[in-house]
Design a protein around this motif. Structure first.
Motif, PDB file in Angstrom:
ATOM      1  N   SER A  43       0.856  -1.184   0.000  1.00 60.18           N
ATOM      2  CA  SER A  43       0.000   0.000   0.000  1.00 60.18           C
ATOM      3  C   SER A  43       0.893   1.235   0.000  1.00 60.18           C
ATOM      4  CB  SER A  43      -0.931   0.016   1.226  1.00 60.18           C
ATOM      5  OG  SER A  43      -0.188   0.198   2.410  1.00 60.18           O
ATOM      6  N   ARG A  44       0.261   2.356  -0.358  1.00 57.99           N
ATOM      7  CA  ARG A  44       0.965   3.641  -0.337  1.00 57.99           C
ATOM      8  C   ARG A  44      -0.013   4.716   0.126  1.00 57.99           C
ATOM      9  NH1 ARG A  44       4.827   6.157  -5.119  1.00 57.99           N
ATOM     10  NH2 ARG A  44       5.558   7.993  -3.942  1.00 57.99           N
ATOM     11  N   ILE A  45       0.414   5.487   1.113  1.00 57.98           N
ATOM     12  CA  ILE A  45      -0.403   6.563   1.673  1.00 57.98           C
ATOM     13  C   ILE A  45       0.216   7.890   1.270  1.00 57.98           C
ATOM     14  CG2 ILE A  45      -1.420   7.526   3.756  1.00 57.98           C
ATOM     15  CD1 ILE A  45      -2.302   4.679   3.060  1.00 57.98           C
ATOM     16  N   HIS A  46      -0.571   8.701   0.584  1.00 54.27           N
ATOM     17  CA  HIS A  46      -0.086   9.995   0.103  1.00 54.27           C
ATOM     18  C   HIS A  46      -1.085  11.073   0.468  1.00 54.27           C
ATOM     19  CE1 HIS A  46       1.759  13.039  -2.358  1.00 54.27           C
ATOM     20  NE2 HIS A  46       0.676  13.166  -3.092  1.00 54.27           N
ATOM     21  N   LEU A  47      -0.574  12.249   0.757  1.00 54.16           N
ATOM     22  CA  LEU A  47      -1.423  13.370   1.125  1.00 54.16           C
ATOM     23  C   LEU A  47      -1.220  14.497   0.112  1.00 54.16           C
ATOM     24  CD1 LEU A  47      -3.441  14.382   3.184  1.00 54.16           C
ATOM     25  CD2 LEU A  47      -1.549  15.327   4.511  1.00 54.16           C
ATOM     26  N   PRO A  48      -2.167  14.679  -0.808  1.00 52.53           N
ATOM     27  CA  PRO A  48      -2.032  15.726  -1.829  1.00 52.53           C
ATOM     28  C   PRO A  48      -1.847  17.101  -1.197  1.00 52.53           C
ATOM     29  CG  PRO A  48      -3.872  14.273  -2.335  1.00 52.53           C
ATOM     30  CD  PRO A  48      -3.422  13.928  -0.951  1.00 52.53           C
ATOM     31  N   GLY A  49      -0.932  17.869  -1.761  1.00 51.28           N
ATOM     32  CA  GLY A  49      -0.673  19.202  -1.245  1.00 51.28           C
ATOM     33  C   GLY A  49       0.177  19.224   0.001  1.00 51.28           C
ATOM     34  N   SER A  50       0.736  18.076   0.382  1.00 49.53           N
ATOM     35  CA  SER A  50       1.560  17.991   1.578  1.00 49.53           C
ATOM     36  C   SER A  50       2.785  17.149   1.273  1.00 49.53           C
ATOM     37  CB  SER A  50       0.761  17.400   2.744  1.00 49.53           C
ATOM     38  OG  SER A  50       1.554  17.303   3.899  1.00 49.53           O
ATOM     39  N   THR A  51       3.578  16.902   2.307  1.00 47.68           N
ATOM     40  CA  THR A  51       4.807  16.126   2.117  1.00 47.68           C
ATOM     41  C   THR A  51       4.721  14.754   2.769  1.00 47.68           C
ATOM     42  OG1 THR A  51       5.756  17.177   4.084  1.00 47.68           O
ATOM     43  CG2 THR A  51       6.251  18.178   1.954  1.00 47.68           C
ATOM     44  N   THR A  52       3.520  14.248   2.993  1.00 44.09           N
ATOM     45  CA  THR A  52       3.352  12.923   3.589  1.00 44.09           C
ATOM     46  C   THR A  52       3.294  11.857   2.502  1.00 44.09           C
ATOM     47  OG1 THR A  52       2.214  13.748   5.560  1.00 44.09           O
ATOM     48  CG2 THR A  52       1.821  11.456   4.944  1.00 44.09           C
ATOM     49  N   ASP A  53       4.171  10.871   2.605  1.00 36.33           N
ATOM     50  CA  ASP A  53       4.224   9.780   1.630  1.00 36.33           C
ATOM     51  C   ASP A  53       4.813   8.563   2.330  1.00 36.33           C
ATOM     52  OD1 ASP A  53       4.073   8.316  -0.665  1.00 36.33           O
ATOM     53  OD2 ASP A  53       5.293   9.656  -1.887  1.00 36.33           O
ATOM     54  N   VAL A  54       3.988   7.534   2.561  1.00 37.73           N
ATOM     55  CA  VAL A  54       4.401   6.336   3.295  1.00 37.73           C
ATOM     56  C   VAL A  54       4.083   5.104   2.457  1.00 37.73           C
ATOM     57  CG1 VAL A  54       4.138   4.987   5.408  1.00 37.73           C
ATOM     58  CG2 VAL A  54       3.977   7.479   5.499  1.00 37.73           C
TER      59      VAL A  54
END
Length: 334
Positions: free
Chosen positions: A72-83
């Motif tokens: 899985s990949r968790i991303h937050l558009p407009g931010s710097t979160t990427d796991v």
């Protein structure tokens, strides 16, 4: 007072001025945070996995990583979160202390977080200190997730293939590429999604009788495993749909001189505080304390851990746990 500079991803991740801290805290006290959210509102995370069932309105399907049974990949558009999270399954012998339970292992990698994987970050006088601090942070995050998530992640008994002989070992690798606050929360979402789309092949225990005249002249049995190569018959680990999530509740406090003082029962003045969830890096830097609450899809609290100082009493901590429980993102638990 100005927040103390600290580079730990679990404590304060940046240094901000007193005026910035005052603005952030006052915004939270009015229930209108710097990004427009309310105090109990999550950011719109995008979940990418290979599951055919969308978990949120912003989820997408993608093939699993090579050599992994789930990802899985968790991303937050407009931010710097990427796991990113990967699950690898292996057939191993069970632990002697738990012969009828499968094994779950967890590892967290921060080598690419905050530029740790660049050539510039690898050079310089402070490179060794940064790598040492990074290893300590990885160990701390791994320990917390192991304690808060793994005991409730899947049904451990369902991972048994041959009681006392063979069990599934699920190796969970979490790589934090970038993070804008609440690394435990984002990692728990990635772990839950990866486990839900993990596929374990069908395995059958086979016992065949054979001849062994070399030793005692009698017959002996040969134990073996038969693995079904049909991917369509592979199943997800039982209980993965009940894997809980971590909700971090951050407490921000404003001194009496900055806001109207709140008088306690003893007549003394104390700071005016507010609890928020899914804090950004700037908000985490202003937090006096944080409480990590593990909640399952039924709203049951599975674990609690307090981060940082901030002498929160039993009443305040109970309120923080209640805030974390009531703010569980239902869209992520469908």
């Amino acid at each position: 007072a100005r927040p103390t500079a600290n580079n730990s991803i679990l404590t304060l991740t940046m240094a901000i001025s007193a005026s910035e801290a005052h603005y952030i805290i006052e915004s939270c006290l009015t229930d209108l945070r710097i990004d427009g959210r309310s105090k109990l509102e999550h950011r719109p995370y995008t979940i990418t996995n290979r599951s055919t069932n969308a978990k949120t309105s912003q989820s997408a399907n993608a093939p699993a990583f090579i050599l992994s049974n789930g990802s899985s990949r968790i991303h937050l558009p407009g931010s710097t979160t990427d796991v990113v999270c990967s699950v690898k399954a292996d057939l191993v012998h069970p632990s002697p202390s738990k012969p009828n339970q499968g094994i779950l292992e967890l590892n967290v990698d921060l080598s690419l977080c905050g530029g740790g994987g660049t050539l510039e970050a690898s050079a310089g006088a402070g490179a060794q200190k940064r790598r040492r601090q990074q290893r300590e942070e990885e160990s701390q995050i791994t320990s917390l997730l192991q304690r808060l998530i793994l005991p409730h992640a899947v049904n451990h008994e369902s991972l048994v293939v041959w009681p006392g002989k063979y069990v599934w070992r699920l190796s969970i690798d979490v790589m934090v590429l970038r993070c804008d606050g609440c690394v435990l929360d984002a990692s728990s979402i990635a772990i839950r999604e990866a486990l839900q789309n993990t596929k374990l092949p069908k395995v059958q225990a086979v016992m065949e009788k054979g001849n062994d005249n070399a030793d005692n002249g009698g017959s002996a049995s040969k134990n073996d495993l038969l693995v079904d190569g049909d991917h369509h018959k592979a199943v997800s680990p039982r209980g993965a749909e009940d894997c809980p999530l971590v909700i971090t509740v951050s407490v921000l406090s404003s001194p009496p001189s900055a806001t109207d003082a709140v008088t306690s029962t003893t007549g003394s003045k104390r700071y005016k505080s507010i609890a928020i969830i899914d804090a950004r890096t700037e908000e985490e830097a202003c937090a006096s304390s944080r409480v990590c609450v593990t909640v399952d899809k039924n709203g049951m609290v599975c674990g609690v851990h307090t981060l940082g100082g901030g002498g929160a009493g039993m009443e305040e901590e109970g309120e923080q746990v209640g805030a974390g429980r009531s703010s569980m993102p239902i869209s992520m638990l469908g």
